[in-house]
Write an enzyme that holds these catalytic residues in place. Structure first.
Site, PDB file in Angstrom:
ATOM      1  N   GLY A  13       0.224  10.273  -3.457  1.00 38.48           N
ATOM      2  CA  GLY A  13       0.526  10.116  -2.044  1.00 38.48           C
ATOM      3  C   GLY A  13       0.428   8.652  -1.655  1.00 38.48           C
ATOM      4  O   GLY A  13       0.544   7.766  -2.491  1.00 38.48           O
ATOM      5  N   LEU A  14       0.169   8.418  -0.364  1.00 39.44           N
ATOM      6  CA  LEU A  14       0.064   7.044   0.122  1.00 39.44           C
ATOM      7  C   LEU A  14      -1.351   6.552  -0.153  1.00 39.44           C
ATOM      8  O   LEU A  14      -2.263   6.741   0.630  1.00 39.44           O
ATOM      9  CB  LEU A  14       0.384   7.015   1.618  1.00 39.44           C
ATOM     10  N   HIS A  15      -1.529   5.954  -1.313  1.00 39.05           N
ATOM     11  CA  HIS A  15      -2.841   5.599  -1.829  1.00 39.05           C
ATOM     12  C   HIS A  15      -3.376   4.300  -1.225  1.00 39.05           C
ATOM     13  O   HIS A  15      -2.643   3.573  -0.571  1.00 39.05           O
ATOM     14  CB  HIS A  15      -2.707   5.476  -3.352  1.00 39.05           C
ATOM     15  N   ALA A  16      -4.662   4.034  -1.460  1.00 40.14           N
ATOM     16  CA  ALA A  16      -5.311   2.883  -0.828  1.00 40.14           C
ATOM     17  C   ALA A  16      -4.636   1.547  -1.138  1.00 40.14           C
ATOM     18  O   ALA A  16      -4.449   0.725  -0.254  1.00 40.14           O
ATOM     19  CB  ALA A  16      -6.778   2.831  -1.228  1.00 40.14           C
ATOM     20  N   CYS A  19      -1.346   1.125   0.618  1.00 40.61           N
ATOM     21  CA  CYS A  19      -1.692   1.063   2.047  1.00 40.61           C
ATOM     22  C   CYS A  19      -2.067  -0.364   2.422  1.00 40.61           C
ATOM     23  O   CYS A  19      -1.588  -0.907   3.412  1.00 40.61           O
ATOM     24  CB  CYS A  19      -2.901   1.951   2.347  1.00 40.61           C
TER      25      CYS A  19
END
Lengths: 88, 572
Positions: A13-16, A19
């Site tokens: 997913g939209l990982h750290a 991000c």
């Protein structure tokens, strides 16, 4: 306003990490930038708000930009999304 | 008078220096009401600006001292610090609630911390620590408290703290910081990993390190997991000696990292490592491990609120297999229950947890958990050399059932069109005496044995080694244990299978010559013991150890065995 929709194909997913990259980039523009997911819209310049969304694999998101440099901002974010293989 | 504090040996080596206590500044926040928001907003802006300056400096230092990865942590901290949503929420809170900036910062941050801590993703939960770290910095500036400036240290010290935050550790100057000790943390905590990267000794999880006073002389023994406070002259001399020995030995062993594990007469055995997480592989490779002999998968299940998903497990197994690059990796399926409890898997309290519902017993009963793990393992199998073993097998039926589940999961995956390696070996732990006694029968059905000596000794001697009053019965060299080990190895070889050992005995100096003589094929130990074992192995003649077995097996006591081995095989 300009916008573009993506389906997140990255497994995590939209990982750290991505991000951080996206938010760092977003801060360089004066335009209002946001990420819409699941009926909520969050400030793309806020790392905590974006991470708190927990955007998973297969989610559909939309990046919206509104302001003087909106085109350039959307273009730059778009480049990161593909470079980080978040979407295909 | 010196005193000794016991903790967890997190990073090997010995350090002797004065204690530098890292006292947390007093960041107690009082709520004050204020009708004027503007001055509070200005105070906040000033504190944010000062914090930004701090973090930029720390980030630069991290980049030069530790590299990109550590620096990225502080880039993330800077993003949190300059988060427009967070700032506007704090300012609104000041205006609407008519409170001081400190109180607003703390309240707003706490809502974010709670939010992240509630997430079901461990990575995200750890981000709460980042927010806490940043919040502390802002509060310190607002309160006029000084955060301890670690960069200012200009003499050799040992850092003493309750715990070390990432921003603390990034400021450590390797030239001056000789070691550290903390109250909390374990072998896999951030500070422990960093100590190993920096190769400075560390003892963590002591519960009482912070009782040490600033300026006290301290010895950190990262080999034994002990901290000696205010040592006597004689103690200092002893440890200086140990220190010298350790560095000389380390230099000697380091030369062996890429050499084969061979006895003096050319017999090869496999020296493998026991690991708990994918991160442990770095050390395995550094110390020249020839494989992973025991991957304890429990850590994937511990310290969290929900079961790990198939995907999370797959990623971990894949990472280990890929990093080991074709070298064997023996994965033990979930060994939980009994004394190891999971908050999300409530189990009834048992009178004898070690004789109770755990490991394969639980997995055969709770098949959803078991099948999820097996799916993840089999999916990962194409990325390396996977071997699967089942823990706590007491009967042949249990092994057959477990293997049947594995084969069923395999068929299921293949039906879904998912590739599974065709060369996965399926073996078992031998840790219950019944399975050691029946090893000849088991050997026809398994691909390998791995002897788990910690439990095998406890179960054979009927003594809990944690119970001080009976721990004298924990005797690895007791002939009863050696005979069981011999039965298992012989049974394996008779069927053309291999036998390994993954308990602490495998890395034991006295046991090594005996195990070599018995024909053990694989020795799995903590990564840091591998080079020592390889160096010892080089001195031993396989033939001589083999010849000694007959005599050793006639001995009556563990003491006799130990004395014999020391005399014949450990000339020093």
């Amino acid at each position: 306003m300009v916008s573009k929709a993506y389906t997140i194909t990255a497994k995590e997913g939209l990982h750290a990490r991505p991000c951080s990259l996206i938010v760092t980039e977003a801060m360089k523009y004066t335009a209002d930038l946001s990420l819409a997911y699941n009926e909520s819209e969050k400030n793309l310049k806020s790392i905590m708000a974006i991470m708190a969304l927990g955007v998973p694999h297969n989610a559909t998101i939309e990046i919206r930009a509104n302001g003087a440099d909106e085109e350039a901002a959307l273009e730059a974010i778009n480049a990161i999304i593909y470079a980080e293989k978040l979407a295909q | 008078m010196s005193s000794i504090i016991q903790g967890i040996a997190a990073s090997a080596g010995i350090a002797i220096a004065k204690a530098f206590t890292l006292q947390a500044p007093n960041l107690t926040v009082e709520k004050r009401t204020t009708t004027e928001a503007a001055p509070e907003h200005t105070r906040l802006d000033d504190a944010l600006a000062a914090s930004t300056v701090d973090l930029e400096k720390i980030k630069d230092r991290a980049l030069t001292e530790f590299g990109e990865e550590q620096a990225a942590i502080f880039q993330a901290h800077l993003l949190v610090l300059n988060d427009p949503d967070w700032i506007s929420q704090v300012k609104d809170y000041v205006s609407n609630e008519q409170v001081n900036a400190e109180f607003a910062v703390q309240t707003v941050s706490q809502t974010f911390i709670d939010l992240f801590e509630a997430m079901d993703n461990e990575y995200m939960r750890e981000r709460a620590a980042d927010i806490r770290d940043v919040t502390k910095r802002v509060l310190a500036h607002l309160l006029g408290e000084r955060l301890v400036d670690l960069t200012a240290i200009d003499e050799q010290v040992i850092i003493v703290a309750e715990d070390l935050t990432p921003s603390d550790t990034a400021q450590l100057n390797k030239d001056f910081v000789q070691g550290f000790t903390t109250d909390i943390g374990g072998r896999t905590s951030h500070s422990a990993i960093l100590a190993r990267t920096l190769e400075i000794p560390a003892v963590v999880g002591t519960k009482e390190a912070t009782t040490i006073k600033h300026g006290d002389t301290v010895i950190v023994d990262g080999l034994a997991g002990q901290v000696i406070v205010n040592p006597t002259e004689a103690e200092i001399a002893t440890y200086r000696e140990k220190q010298t020995q350790y560095s000389a030995q380390k230099a000697e062993w380091a030369k062996l990292a890429h050499e084969p594990s061979q006895s003096a007469d050319g017999h090869h055995v496999e020296l493998a490592a026991n690991i708990g997480t994918p991160e442990d592989i770095t050390a395995v490779l550094e110390y020249g491990g020839e494989g992973v002999g025991l991957y304890r998968t429990e850590f994937l299940y511990m310290g969290r609120d929900v079961l790990p998903t198939e995907e999370e497990q797959f990623e971990a197994y894949k990472a280990v297999l890929e990093k080991m690059d074709g070298k064997p990796v023996v994965v033990r399926t979930l060994d939980i229950g009994g004394d190891k409890e999971l908050p999300y898997l409530p189990l009834p309290h048992e009178m004898n947890p070690f004789l109770g519902y755990r490991a394969i017993r639980l997995c055969l009963d709770e098949q959803t958990i078991f099948r999820t793990q097996l799916r993840a393992l089999l999916r990962a199998s194409v990325y390396g050399n996977l071997k699967v073993m089942f823990p706590m097998i007491a009967t042949v039926n249990e092994f057959r059932q477990a293997k049947a589940v594995l084969l069923d999961v395999k068929a299921e995956l293949q039906q879904e069109g998912i590739k599974v390696s065709e060369t996965i070996e399926i073996g078992m732990m031998v840790e219950i005496p019944s399975s050691a006694v029946m090893a000849d029968i088991f050997a026809k059905e398994v691909d390998f044995f791995s002897i788990g000596t910690n439990d095998l000794i406890q179960y054979t001697m009927a003594a809990d080694r944690m119970n001080e009053r009976v721990s004298y019965l924990y005797q690895p060299y007791n002939p009863a244990i050696l005979k069981l080990v011999q039965m298992v190895i012989d049974a394996a070889h008779k069927e053309g299978k291999w036998a390994g050992m993954c308990g602490e005995m495998a890395g034991d100096e006295v046991a090594l010559p005996i195990l070599l003589g018995l024909g053990l094929d694989e020795f799995s130990m903590s990564a840091t013991s591998i080079l020592r074992a390889r160096s010892q192995l080089k001195q031993l003649s396989r033939e001589q150890t083999q010849a000694a077995i007959a005599e050793i097996m006639t001995m009556a006591t563990a003491d006799e065995v130990e004395a014999y081995v020391r005399e014949h095989f450990m000339t020093k």
